[in-house]
Design a protein around this motif. Structure first.
Motif, PDB file in Angstrom:
ATOM      1  N   ASP A   1     -12.214  -0.576  -0.572  1.00 26.74           N
ATOM      2  CA  ASP A   1     -12.950  -1.841  -0.529  1.00 26.74           C
ATOM      3  C   ASP A   1     -12.271  -2.904  -1.396  1.00 26.74           C
ATOM      4  OD1 ASP A   1     -13.717  -0.288  -2.736  1.00 26.74           O
ATOM      5  OD2 ASP A   1     -15.676  -1.219  -2.876  1.00 26.74           O
ATOM      6  N   GLN A   2     -11.775  -2.506  -2.555  1.00 32.21           N
ATOM      7  CA  GLN A   2     -11.106  -3.474  -3.424  1.00 32.21           C
ATOM      8  C   GLN A   2      -9.743  -3.875  -2.871  1.00 32.21           C
ATOM      9  OE1 GLN A   2     -12.482  -5.074  -6.231  1.00 32.21           O
ATOM     10  NE2 GLN A   2     -14.204  -4.181  -5.134  1.00 32.21           N
ATOM     11  N   LEU A   3      -9.053  -2.945  -2.217  1.00 29.61           N
ATOM     12  CA  LEU A   3      -7.769  -3.281  -1.602  1.00 29.61           C
ATOM     13  C   LEU A   3      -7.963  -4.298  -0.483  1.00 29.61           C
ATOM     14  CD1 LEU A   3      -4.731  -2.947  -1.342  1.00 29.61           C
ATOM     15  CD2 LEU A   3      -5.151  -0.941   0.097  1.00 29.61           C
ATOM     16  N   SER A   4      -9.020  -4.139   0.300  1.00 30.08           N
ATOM     17  CA  SER A   4      -9.309  -5.098   1.368  1.00 30.08           C
ATOM     18  C   SER A   4      -9.556  -6.489   0.789  1.00 30.08           C
ATOM     19  CB  SER A   4     -10.532  -4.652   2.170  1.00 30.08           C
ATOM     20  OG  SER A   4     -10.272  -3.448   2.815  1.00 30.08           O
ATOM     21  N   GLU A   5     -10.293  -6.559  -0.298  1.00 30.12           N
ATOM     22  CA  GLU A   5     -10.554  -7.849  -0.938  1.00 30.12           C
ATOM     23  C   GLU A   5      -9.289  -8.425  -1.555  1.00 30.12           C
ATOM     24  OE1 GLU A   5     -13.942  -7.955  -3.526  1.00 30.12           O
ATOM     25  OE2 GLU A   5     -15.110  -6.680  -2.196  1.00 30.12           O
ATOM     26  N   LEU A   6      -8.464  -7.568  -2.129  1.00 33.21           N
ATOM     27  CA  LEU A   6      -7.202  -8.017  -2.710  1.00 33.21           C
ATOM     28  C   LEU A   6      -6.305  -8.633  -1.645  1.00 33.21           C
ATOM     29  CD1 LEU A   6      -5.416  -8.043  -5.296  1.00 33.21           C
ATOM     30  CD2 LEU A   6      -4.499  -5.852  -4.518  1.00 33.21           C
ATOM     31  N   ARG A   7      -6.209  -7.966  -0.503  1.00 34.68           N
ATOM     32  CA  ARG A   7      -5.407  -8.499   0.611  1.00 34.68           C
ATOM     33  C   ARG A   7      -5.921  -9.866   1.046  1.00 34.68           C
ATOM     34  NH1 ARG A   7      -6.001  -3.124   3.803  1.00 34.68           N
ATOM     35  NH2 ARG A   7      -4.223  -1.911   3.090  1.00 34.68           N
ATOM     36  N   ALA A   8      -7.232 -10.025   1.080  1.00 31.01           N
ATOM     37  CA  ALA A   8      -7.829 -11.278   1.535  1.00 31.01           C
ATOM     38  C   ALA A   8      -7.581 -12.421   0.551  1.00 31.01           C
ATOM     39  CB  ALA A   8      -9.326 -11.095   1.751  1.00 31.01           C
ATOM     40  N   MET A   9      -7.475 -12.099  -0.739  1.00 30.60           N
ATOM     41  CA  MET A   9      -7.339 -13.141  -1.754  1.00 30.60           C
ATOM     42  C   MET A   9      -5.893 -13.559  -2.024  1.00 30.60           C
ATOM     43  SD  MET A   9     -10.086 -11.987  -4.646  1.00 30.60           S
ATOM     44  CE  MET A   9      -9.923 -13.489  -5.598  1.00 30.60           C
TER      45      MET A   9
ATOM     46  N   TYR B   1       2.404  -2.317  -1.521  1.00 26.23           N
ATOM     47  CA  TYR B   1       2.796  -2.798  -2.843  1.00 26.23           C
ATOM     48  C   TYR B   1       2.030  -4.070  -3.190  1.00 26.23           C
ATOM     49  CZ  TYR B   1       6.762   0.363  -2.493  1.00 26.23           C
ATOM     50  OH  TYR B   1       7.546   1.478  -2.368  1.00 26.23           O
ATOM     51  N   PHE B   2       1.761  -4.246  -4.475  1.00 27.05           N
ATOM     52  CA  PHE B   2       1.184  -5.477  -5.009  1.00 27.05           C
ATOM     53  C   PHE B   2       2.035  -5.870  -6.209  1.00 27.05           C
ATOM     54  CE2 PHE B   2      -1.620  -7.535  -8.168  1.00 27.05           C
ATOM     55  CZ  PHE B   2      -1.920  -8.688  -7.454  1.00 27.05           C
ATOM     56  N   MET B   3       2.593  -7.048  -6.173  1.00 21.94           N
ATOM     57  CA  MET B   3       3.466  -7.540  -7.238  1.00 21.94           C
ATOM     58  C   MET B   3       4.597  -6.546  -7.539  1.00 21.94           C
ATOM     59  SD  MET B   3       0.780  -9.297  -9.916  1.00 21.94           S
ATOM     60  CE  MET B   3       2.078  -9.611 -11.106  1.00 21.94           C
ATOM     61  N   GLY B   4       5.091  -5.881  -6.522  1.00 22.05           N
ATOM     62  CA  GLY B   4       6.187  -4.935  -6.683  1.00 22.05           C
ATOM     63  C   GLY B   4       5.778  -3.553  -7.142  1.00 22.05           C
ATOM     64  N   CYS B   5       4.496  -3.318  -7.390  1.00 20.75           N
ATOM     65  CA  CYS B   5       4.013  -2.014  -7.840  1.00 20.75           C
ATOM     66  C   CYS B   5       3.386  -1.271  -6.667  1.00 20.75           C
ATOM     67  CB  CYS B   5       2.956  -2.170  -8.930  1.00 20.75           C
ATOM     68  SG  CYS B   5       3.556  -3.021 -10.389  1.00 20.75           S
TER      69      CYS B   5
ATOM     70  N   SER C   1       3.055 -12.332   0.539  1.00 19.34           N
ATOM     71  CA  SER C   1       4.206 -11.929  -0.264  1.00 19.34           C
ATOM     72  C   SER C   1       3.802 -11.136  -1.504  1.00 19.34           C
ATOM     73  CB  SER C   1       5.024 -13.156  -0.683  1.00 19.34           C
ATOM     74  OG  SER C   1       4.240 -14.018  -1.479  1.00 19.34           O
ATOM     75  N   MET C   2       2.528 -11.226  -1.923  1.00 17.99           N
ATOM     76  CA  MET C   2       2.064 -10.484  -3.094  1.00 17.99           C
ATOM     77  C   MET C   2       1.613  -9.072  -2.729  1.00 17.99           C
ATOM     78  SD  MET C   2      -0.054 -13.287  -5.297  1.00 17.99           S
ATOM     79  CE  MET C   2      -0.210 -12.259  -6.746  1.00 17.99           C
ATOM     80  N   VAL C   3       1.036  -8.907  -1.552  1.00 17.98           N
ATOM     81  CA  VAL C   3       0.593  -7.600  -1.067  1.00 17.98           C
ATOM     82  C   VAL C   3       1.348  -7.342   0.222  1.00 17.98           C
ATOM     83  CG1 VAL C   3      -1.361  -6.199  -0.317  1.00 17.98           C
ATOM     84  CG2 VAL C   3      -1.717  -7.971  -2.024  1.00 17.98           C
ATOM     85  N   PHE C   4       2.254  -6.366   0.203  1.00 17.83           N
ATOM     86  CA  PHE C   4       3.063  -6.108   1.386  1.00 17.83           C
ATOM     87  C   PHE C   4       3.265  -4.613   1.580  1.00 17.83           C
ATOM     88  CE2 PHE C   4       5.961  -6.532  -2.141  1.00 17.83           C
ATOM     89  CZ  PHE C   4       6.897  -5.525  -1.946  1.00 17.83           C
ATOM     90  N   THR C   5       3.668  -4.240   2.796  1.00 21.92           N
ATOM     91  CA  THR C   5       3.926  -2.845   3.134  1.00 21.92           C
ATOM     92  C   THR C   5       5.409  -2.690   3.413  1.00 21.92           C
ATOM     93  OG1 THR C   5       1.730  -2.672   4.111  1.00 21.92           O
ATOM     94  CG2 THR C   5       3.331  -0.970   4.726  1.00 21.92           C
TER      95      THR C   5
END
Length: 88
Positions: free
Chosen positions: A33-41, A55-59, A45-49
């Motif tokens: 649920d938090q990943l879905s919200e993170l993708r939406a916000m 990955y988020f911010m390279g992590c 380029s910050m959240v990519f596959t």
């Protein structure tokens, strides 16, 4: 995910990246649920596959089964340690 929680997450990721050892990786442990919200916000380029890993911010992002959970940790040899939860 609130803006404050997103800000805390990015700050914690930067802090972990700054203090990591050469053989460590910084990972983000997050519920679906938090990943879905993170993708939406965030910008794409910050959240990519890449190579079937998210990955988020390279992590690298790792899914967990807890509800409403976001944490940052170090990873080495497939083991996560020094987890720190990002509270809302």
């Amino acid at each position: 995910m609130t803006f404050e929680r997103l800000s805390a997450l990015t700050k914690l990721v930067r802090e972990y990246e700054c203090h990591k050892m050469p053989d460590e990786n910084v990972v983000i442990l997050i519920s679906f649920d938090q990943l879905s919200e993170l993708r939406a916000m965030c910008l794409k380029s910050m959240v990519f596959t890449q190579e079937n890993k998210e990955y988020f911010m390279g992590c690298e992002v790792e899914m967990v089964h807890e509800h409403d959970y976001v944490a940052v940790a170090y990873a080495r040899d497939g083991e996560c340690y020094k987890k720190q939860e990002v509270k809302s």
